[in-house]
Design an enzyme around this catalytic site. Structure first.
Site, PDB file in Angstrom:
ATOM      1  N   SER A 188     -87.304  53.548  17.544  1.00  0.00           N
ATOM      2  CA  SER A 188     -87.864  54.700  16.827  1.00  0.00           C
ATOM      3  C   SER A 188     -87.743  54.432  15.334  1.00  0.00           C
ATOM      4  CB  SER A 188     -87.062  55.959  17.174  1.00  0.00           C
ATOM      5  OG  SER A 188     -87.404  57.006  16.303  1.00  0.00           O
ATOM      6  N   TYR A 201     -78.955  59.943  18.491  1.00  0.00           N
ATOM      7  CA  TYR A 201     -80.266  59.429  18.904  1.00  0.00           C
ATOM      8  C   TYR A 201     -80.671  58.249  18.016  1.00  0.00           C
ATOM      9  CZ  TYR A 201     -85.334  59.112  19.464  1.00  0.00           C
ATOM     10  OH  TYR A 201     -86.610  58.642  19.660  1.00  0.00           O
TER      11      TYR A 201
HETATM   12  N1  LIG Z   1     -92.679  61.140  20.712  1.00  0.00           N
HETATM   13  C1  LIG Z   1     -92.215  60.703  19.560  1.00  0.00           C
HETATM   14  O1  LIG Z   1     -92.504  61.273  18.503  1.00  0.00           O
HETATM   15  C2  LIG Z   1     -91.331  59.482  19.530  1.00  0.00           C
HETATM   16  C3  LIG Z   1     -90.990  58.952  18.272  1.00  0.00           C
HETATM   17  C4  LIG Z   1     -90.182  57.823  18.215  1.00  0.00           C
HETATM   18  C5  LIG Z   1     -89.743  57.227  19.381  1.00  0.00           C
HETATM   19  N2  LIG Z   1     -90.072  57.759  20.586  1.00  0.00           N
HETATM   20  C6  LIG Z   1     -89.555  57.101  21.787  1.00  0.00           C
HETATM   21  O2  LIG Z   1     -90.619  56.849  22.673  1.00  0.00           O
HETATM   22  C7  LIG Z   1     -90.151  56.881  24.028  1.00  0.00           C
HETATM   23  C8  LIG Z   1     -91.042  57.794  24.848  1.00  0.00           C
HETATM   24  O3  LIG Z   1     -90.998  59.081  24.273  1.00  0.00           O
HETATM   25  P1  LIG Z   1     -92.060  60.220  24.647  1.00  0.00           P
HETATM   26  O4  LIG Z   1     -92.187  61.051  23.448  1.00  0.00           O
HETATM   27  O5  LIG Z   1     -93.245  59.617  25.273  1.00  0.00           O
HETATM   28  O6  LIG Z   1     -91.224  61.037  25.749  1.00  0.00           O
HETATM   29  P2  LIG Z   1     -91.715  62.110  26.830  1.00  0.00           P
HETATM   30  O7  LIG Z   1     -93.106  62.523  26.597  1.00  0.00           O
HETATM   31  O8  LIG Z   1     -90.642  63.144  26.867  1.00  0.00           O
HETATM   32  O9  LIG Z   1     -91.691  61.265  28.205  1.00  0.00           O
HETATM   33  C9  LIG Z   1     -90.474  60.786  28.693  1.00  0.00           C
HETATM   34  C10 LIG Z   1     -90.723  60.016  29.984  1.00  0.00           C
HETATM   35  O10 LIG Z   1     -89.472  59.482  30.413  1.00  0.00           O
HETATM   36  C11 LIG Z   1     -89.118  60.017  31.702  1.00  0.00           C
HETATM   37  N3  LIG Z   1     -87.685  60.280  31.643  1.00  0.00           N
HETATM   38  C12 LIG Z   1     -87.048  61.116  30.776  1.00  0.00           C
HETATM   39  N4  LIG Z   1     -85.732  61.070  30.993  1.00  0.00           N
HETATM   40  C13 LIG Z   1     -85.533  60.192  32.015  1.00  0.00           C
HETATM   41  C14 LIG Z   1     -84.384  59.728  32.689  1.00  0.00           C
HETATM   42  N5  LIG Z   1     -83.174  60.178  32.393  1.00  0.00           N
HETATM   43  N6  LIG Z   1     -84.535  58.817  33.667  1.00  0.00           N
HETATM   44  C15 LIG Z   1     -85.768  58.370  34.023  1.00  0.00           C
HETATM   45  N7  LIG Z   1     -86.893  58.769  33.403  1.00  0.00           N
HETATM   46  C16 LIG Z   1     -86.780  59.675  32.426  1.00  0.00           C
HETATM   47  C17 LIG Z   1     -89.978  61.274  31.857  1.00  0.00           C
HETATM   48  O11 LIG Z   1     -90.352  61.506  33.206  1.00  0.00           O
HETATM   49  P3  LIG Z   1     -89.488  62.414  34.231  1.00  0.00           P
HETATM   50  O12 LIG Z   1     -89.207  63.686  33.523  1.00  0.00           O
HETATM   51  O13 LIG Z   1     -90.371  62.545  35.428  1.00  0.00           O
HETATM   52  O14 LIG Z   1     -88.280  61.614  34.526  1.00  0.00           O
HETATM   53  C18 LIG Z   1     -91.234  60.866  31.104  1.00  0.00           C
HETATM   54  O15 LIG Z   1     -92.060  60.079  31.918  1.00  0.00           O
HETATM   55  C19 LIG Z   1     -88.699  57.311  23.942  1.00  0.00           C
HETATM   56  O16 LIG Z   1     -87.864  56.188  24.017  1.00  0.00           O
HETATM   57  C20 LIG Z   1     -88.585  57.952  22.576  1.00  0.00           C
HETATM   58  O17 LIG Z   1     -87.277  57.886  22.060  1.00  0.00           O
HETATM   59  C21 LIG Z   1     -90.860  58.882  20.686  1.00  0.00           C
END
Ligand SMILES: NC(=O)c1ccc[n+]([C@@H]2O[C@H](COP(=O)([O-])OP(=O)(O)OC[C@H]3O[C@@H](n4cnc5c(N)ncnc54)[C@H](OP(=O)(O)O)[C@@H]3O)[C@@H](O)[C@H]2O)c1
Length: 313
Positions: A188, A201
């Protein structure tokens, strides 16, 4: 004396220009010219038949899954919810005519889940691993007042750090044997800029970035690409941003951009507006560290107050 001074200042200016170019040229190539004018040199089909995506049912993970399926990769989708996995698998299989396999595990659980995953991956020729799964607190919060603190901190470390380490441990040996493979670790931008009130985080994501950087060096000569991707805001459930904007794009748009950087940048925000933002924050922080820290802290406190007000209503 004056000619000596003239020579010295000329040399100093030359060194300064070389140093600036050493930074500016790679930055422009990795963030703008390479991805947008040349595109990724990687042909996924040549790496192996299967790609693995963790956290694959929503957001950035689901978008990586769809984009890799479009490239003809069969997919191993890993998340917690079996029904959601089945829905996504069905949707992707029918749209892209590829095979899928789903593994329902919770990455906050103990390391025993990795035996299950390893067993399921046996016999698959895996060319791509996307370590996407990650979690954060529900809103910015002071370290000592994180709700349900002990569990939350343990879960963040286990999900964000232990998952990446173990998934690489499972997948790398066969990649090294075949001398090819791509590992994409989602860190991130928070790992590289001041980010108070999301301390654990951000620190967990700094681990992902450092781990990726050194692993890339260790296994680069074996033909393995390890990329650290550091997104800024992307409109997903985690960021709670519903309406995509230029600065907070949809997950599909973000991933389309990030995929173009594979093989070009090994440490990247994946999306040039995020690269500009990261650069701006880091320049301000380098010039005025105290002011930048105070400004970011008050911004995070305002976000925290807004989230708490919303929870109360
Ligand atoms: N969105 C942003 O602005 C942003 C910015 C910087 C970095 N990131 C990084 O990008 C990555 C994806 O983020 P996102 O925003 O796409 O998240 P998201 O929309 O919340 O999706 C998270 C995914 O991970 C699964 N998940 C969550 N907790 C889990 C667990 N304990 N075990 C197994 N699966 C799990 C969820 O499915 P289930 O609920 O079905 O398990 C879902 O498929 C993360 O590593 C995040 O830190 C995101």
């Amino acid at each position: 004396m004056s000619s000596w001074l003239g020579w010295f200042s000329g040399f100093a200016v030359f060194v300064l220009i070389v140093q600036i170019l050493r930074f500016v040229v790679p930055w422009l190539y990795e963030n703008i010219i390479g991805p947008n004018f040349f595109g990724s040199p990687i042909k996924f089909g040549e790496l192996g038949e299967w790609a693995i995506v963790t956290g694959a049912t929503e957001g950035i993970g689901k978008s990586y899954a769809k984009a890799l399926a479009k490239e003809g990769q069969n997919l191993v989708l890993i998340s917690r919810s079996k029904p959601k996995l089945d829905d996504v698998a069905k949707e992707i299989e029918s749209k892209y005519q590829i095979q899928t396999k789903t593994i329902a595990v919770d990455f906050t659980e103990s390391t025993e889940i990795y035996s299950t995953i390893e067993q399921q991956l046996k016999d698959l020729k895996v060319g791509v691993l996307v370590n996407n799964v990650g979690m954060s607190y529900s809103n910015p919060e002071y370290f000592l007042t994180i709700p349900n603190r002990d569990k939350m901190l343990g879960d963040i470390v286990t999900c964000n750090i232990v998952s990446v380490t173990n998934m690489c441990k499972i997948v790398l040996p066969a990649m090294v044997e075949r001398q090819k493979g791509v590992i994409i670790n989602i860190s991130s931008m928070a790992a590289t800029i001041p980010n108070p009130l999301l301390t654990v985080y951000s620190a967990s994501k700094a681990f992902v970035d450092k781990f990726s950087e050194d692993l890339a060096t260790e296994y680069g000569k074996k033909g393995i690409i390890v990329q650290s991707v550091l997104p800024g805001f992307v409109a997903t459930n985690m960021s709670k941003i519903r309406k995509p904007t230029w600065m907070a794009p949809s997950a599909d748009r973000y991933v389309a951009s990030a995929l173009k950087t594979i093989g070009i940048a090994r440490h990247t925000t994946g999306y040039y507006p995020h690269a500009i933002m990261q650069l701006t924050i880091n320049i301000i922080h380098a010039l005025l560290p105290e002011t930048a820290n105070r400004f970011i802290l008050s911004h995070m406190e305002a976000l925290r107050a807004k989230a708490l007000r919303k929870k109360e209503t």
